[in-house]
Scaffold this active site. Sequence first.
Site, PDB file in Angstrom:
ATOM      1  N   LYS A 145      33.891 -61.451  -3.977  1.00  0.00           N
ATOM      2  CA  LYS A 145      32.851 -60.883  -4.848  1.00  0.00           C
ATOM      3  C   LYS A 145      33.461 -59.829  -5.765  1.00  0.00           C
ATOM      4  O   LYS A 145      34.581 -59.359  -5.534  1.00  0.00           O
ATOM      5  CB  LYS A 145      31.729 -60.266  -4.013  1.00  0.00           C
ATOM      6  CG  LYS A 145      32.161 -59.087  -3.152  1.00  0.00           C
ATOM      7  CD  LYS A 145      30.992 -58.521  -2.370  1.00  0.00           C
ATOM      8  CE  LYS A 145      31.426 -57.332  -1.503  1.00  0.00           C
ATOM      9  NZ  LYS A 145      30.297 -56.703  -0.811  1.00  0.00           N
ATOM     10  N   ARG A 167      19.710 -52.644   4.656  1.00  0.00           N
ATOM     11  CA  ARG A 167      19.854 -53.087   3.279  1.00  0.00           C
ATOM     12  C   ARG A 167      18.936 -54.273   3.020  1.00  0.00           C
ATOM     13  O   ARG A 167      17.871 -54.129   2.435  1.00  0.00           O
ATOM     14  CB  ARG A 167      21.334 -53.431   3.012  1.00  0.00           C
ATOM     15  CG  ARG A 167      21.700 -53.617   1.566  1.00  0.00           C
ATOM     16  CD  ARG A 167      23.205 -53.538   1.359  1.00  0.00           C
ATOM     17  NE  ARG A 167      23.967 -54.454   2.199  1.00  0.00           N
ATOM     18  CZ  ARG A 167      25.298 -54.506   2.222  1.00  0.00           C
ATOM     19  NH1 ARG A 167      26.001 -53.681   1.453  1.00  0.00           N
ATOM     20  NH2 ARG A 167      25.934 -55.362   2.998  1.00  0.00           N
ATOM     21  N   HIS A 175      25.516 -57.565   9.176  1.00  0.00           N
ATOM     22  CA  HIS A 175      26.603 -56.739   8.648  1.00  0.00           C
ATOM     23  C   HIS A 175      26.598 -55.399   9.376  1.00  0.00           C
ATOM     24  O   HIS A 175      25.548 -54.778   9.552  1.00  0.00           O
ATOM     25  CB  HIS A 175      26.421 -56.514   7.151  1.00  0.00           C
ATOM     26  CG  HIS A 175      27.640 -55.912   6.496  1.00  0.00           C
ATOM     27  ND1 HIS A 175      28.812 -56.613   6.349  1.00  0.00           N
ATOM     28  CD2 HIS A 175      27.853 -54.685   5.954  1.00  0.00           C
ATOM     29  CE1 HIS A 175      29.696 -55.844   5.731  1.00  0.00           C
ATOM     30  NE2 HIS A 175      29.143 -54.662   5.498  1.00  0.00           N
ATOM     31  N   ARG A 219      34.193 -62.409   7.845  1.00  0.00           N
ATOM     32  CA  ARG A 219      34.216 -62.213   6.398  1.00  0.00           C
ATOM     33  C   ARG A 219      35.319 -61.197   6.087  1.00  0.00           C
ATOM     34  O   ARG A 219      35.174 -60.003   6.329  1.00  0.00           O
ATOM     35  CB  ARG A 219      32.846 -61.727   5.906  1.00  0.00           C
ATOM     36  CG  ARG A 219      31.724 -62.714   6.234  1.00  0.00           C
ATOM     37  CD  ARG A 219      30.384 -62.251   5.665  1.00  0.00           C
ATOM     38  NE  ARG A 219      29.985 -60.920   6.122  1.00  0.00           N
ATOM     39  CZ  ARG A 219      29.331 -60.684   7.259  1.00  0.00           C
ATOM     40  NH1 ARG A 219      29.005 -61.688   8.075  1.00  0.00           N
ATOM     41  NH2 ARG A 219      29.006 -59.443   7.584  1.00  0.00           N
ATOM     42  N   TYR A 240      41.288 -33.150 -25.365  1.00  0.00           N
ATOM     43  CA  TYR A 240      39.959 -32.612 -25.638  1.00  0.00           C
ATOM     44  C   TYR A 240      39.672 -31.352 -24.816  1.00  0.00           C
ATOM     45  O   TYR A 240      39.975 -31.284 -23.624  1.00  0.00           O
ATOM     46  CB  TYR A 240      38.886 -33.654 -25.311  1.00  0.00           C
ATOM     47  CG  TYR A 240      38.869 -34.842 -26.251  1.00  0.00           C
ATOM     48  CD1 TYR A 240      38.438 -34.707 -27.562  1.00  0.00           C
ATOM     49  CD2 TYR A 240      39.277 -36.090 -25.812  1.00  0.00           C
ATOM     50  CE1 TYR A 240      38.415 -35.796 -28.418  1.00  0.00           C
ATOM     51  CE2 TYR A 240      39.255 -37.187 -26.657  1.00  0.00           C
ATOM     52  CZ  TYR A 240      38.822 -37.028 -27.977  1.00  0.00           C
ATOM     53  OH  TYR A 240      38.802 -38.109 -28.811  1.00  0.00           O
ATOM     54  N   CYS A 248      41.511 -39.460 -22.089  1.00  0.00           N
ATOM     55  CA  CYS A 248      40.731 -39.956 -23.224  1.00  0.00           C
ATOM     56  C   CYS A 248      40.242 -41.374 -22.939  1.00  0.00           C
ATOM     57  O   CYS A 248      40.539 -41.955 -21.893  1.00  0.00           O
ATOM     58  CB  CYS A 248      41.587 -39.938 -24.487  1.00  0.00           C
ATOM     59  SG  CYS A 248      42.367 -38.349 -24.833  1.00  0.00           S
ATOM     60  N   MET A 249      39.511 -41.951 -23.888  1.00  0.00           N
ATOM     61  CA  MET A 249      38.988 -43.297 -23.697  1.00  0.00           C
ATOM     62  C   MET A 249      40.104 -44.330 -23.550  1.00  0.00           C
ATOM     63  O   MET A 249      40.002 -45.254 -22.743  1.00  0.00           O
ATOM     64  CB  MET A 249      38.081 -43.692 -24.862  1.00  0.00           C
ATOM     65  CG  MET A 249      37.456 -45.080 -24.697  1.00  0.00           C
ATOM     66  SD  MET A 249      36.388 -45.553 -26.063  1.00  0.00           S
ATOM     67  CE  MET A 249      34.971 -44.490 -25.760  1.00  0.00           C
ATOM     68  N   ASP A 250      41.200 -44.156 -24.298  1.00  0.00           N
ATOM     69  CA  ASP A 250      42.237 -45.180 -24.344  1.00  0.00           C
ATOM     70  C   ASP A 250      43.629 -44.667 -23.977  1.00  0.00           C
ATOM     71  O   ASP A 250      44.556 -45.465 -23.883  1.00  0.00           O
ATOM     72  CB  ASP A 250      42.323 -45.768 -25.760  1.00  0.00           C
ATOM     73  CG  ASP A 250      40.965 -46.122 -26.313  1.00  0.00           C
ATOM     74  OD1 ASP A 250      40.324 -47.027 -25.751  1.00  0.00           O
ATOM     75  OD2 ASP A 250      40.529 -45.485 -27.300  1.00  0.00           O
TER      76      ASP A 250
END
Length: 385
Positions: free
Chosen positions: A41, A137, A167, A223, A269, A315-317
């Site tokens: 998953k 759950r 589970h 599992r 920043y 930063c973002m990148d």
Amino acid sequence: MSIEAFYRDTWAEIDLSAIEYNIEQMQKRLPQHTGIYAVVKADAYGHGDVQVAKQALRAGAKRLAVSLLDEAVKLRRAGVTAPILVMGWSRPEDMPIAAENDIAVTVFQKEWVDQVKETSFNKPLKLHMKWDTGMGRVGIRSTKEMDTLLSVIKASPLLELQALYTHFATADEEDLTYYQEQTARFQDMYEHFKRVWPHPVEIHTGNSAASQRFPEHMHHFVRFGISMYGLYPSPVVKKERPIDLNPSFSLKSQLIHVKKMDSNEAISYGATYQTEEEEWIGTIPIGYADGWIRKLQGMDVLVDGKRHPIVGRICMDQCMIKLDREYSVGTKVTLIGKQGNEIIHTDELADYLETINYEIPCMISYRVPRMYFINGHIVEVDNTL
């Protein structure tokens, strides 16, 4: 094939041989009659669902488990023919798709079954009944719910009850009191089930923790999730080390800029970091859009087999690191994994972020290409961009 198959200098490396090794170790731990569901998953916990699923099946896993019907259909479209279980809730109106693709789904609501019976499909729909023995759950919680659900399943010839499962919430903890309570609840419910349902079913209760710690208590299947990827489900299990594991995920980048800065100069920043003296600062092309989140400011990365801290806000990148000397552009940086004699383990990152190791590979985004290795050789590059 090399990193030139994509056009950025940050990538993840997935060691499929480690996936195989970890499955083999689990198989050795389990009784011969107990098989393995490979849990793939969430894009195989960020490793790549199709690639990991195929390798897991080659390594001896018998079945696959996902969370969403979409994930299961993707595997079918990729040519995976092994049995697949969807462990999450699926919409009743989509069950003809599940039946058509021979995908088993989770059931725990009478109303859900009633709605499924109003849809049209010609092939049997395989069901795994989820019992909530203490996770809180999803799942049925009483024998009364069980009887009601079984009655509506029995009334439909195209609904096939294939398995029962639950589970465990605390199988990875030192105090096993609650785990034992859940086990007892499951057994009580199963004794009732056997009295009211004459047909054979499969049972799978064990997650990675329970499977490793109590292999003799497992049933037809376990599992195998987090530990298939080489990570222990908790510090307790890691200390016990019931089986040996090899991590399969590493994260790499390269220096794209190196500069010498004077004292009292600011980085990134908010100017949250200022040099105390002359410092070499390197820039690497990874940021929070890649899943390398801002809270990792201050975390170490590896350059030349040595630790170097991230300085300034991520930063973002891109993000910046403090170097111990000048390095050339293109020098490799390891953010997760081993370089020389040093290693930055996923567990270390999880501790730094005050979370669990499961979250770390999951949070590395689709922008980061995945390179797949078997026995040290690149076999595939997946660049979704």
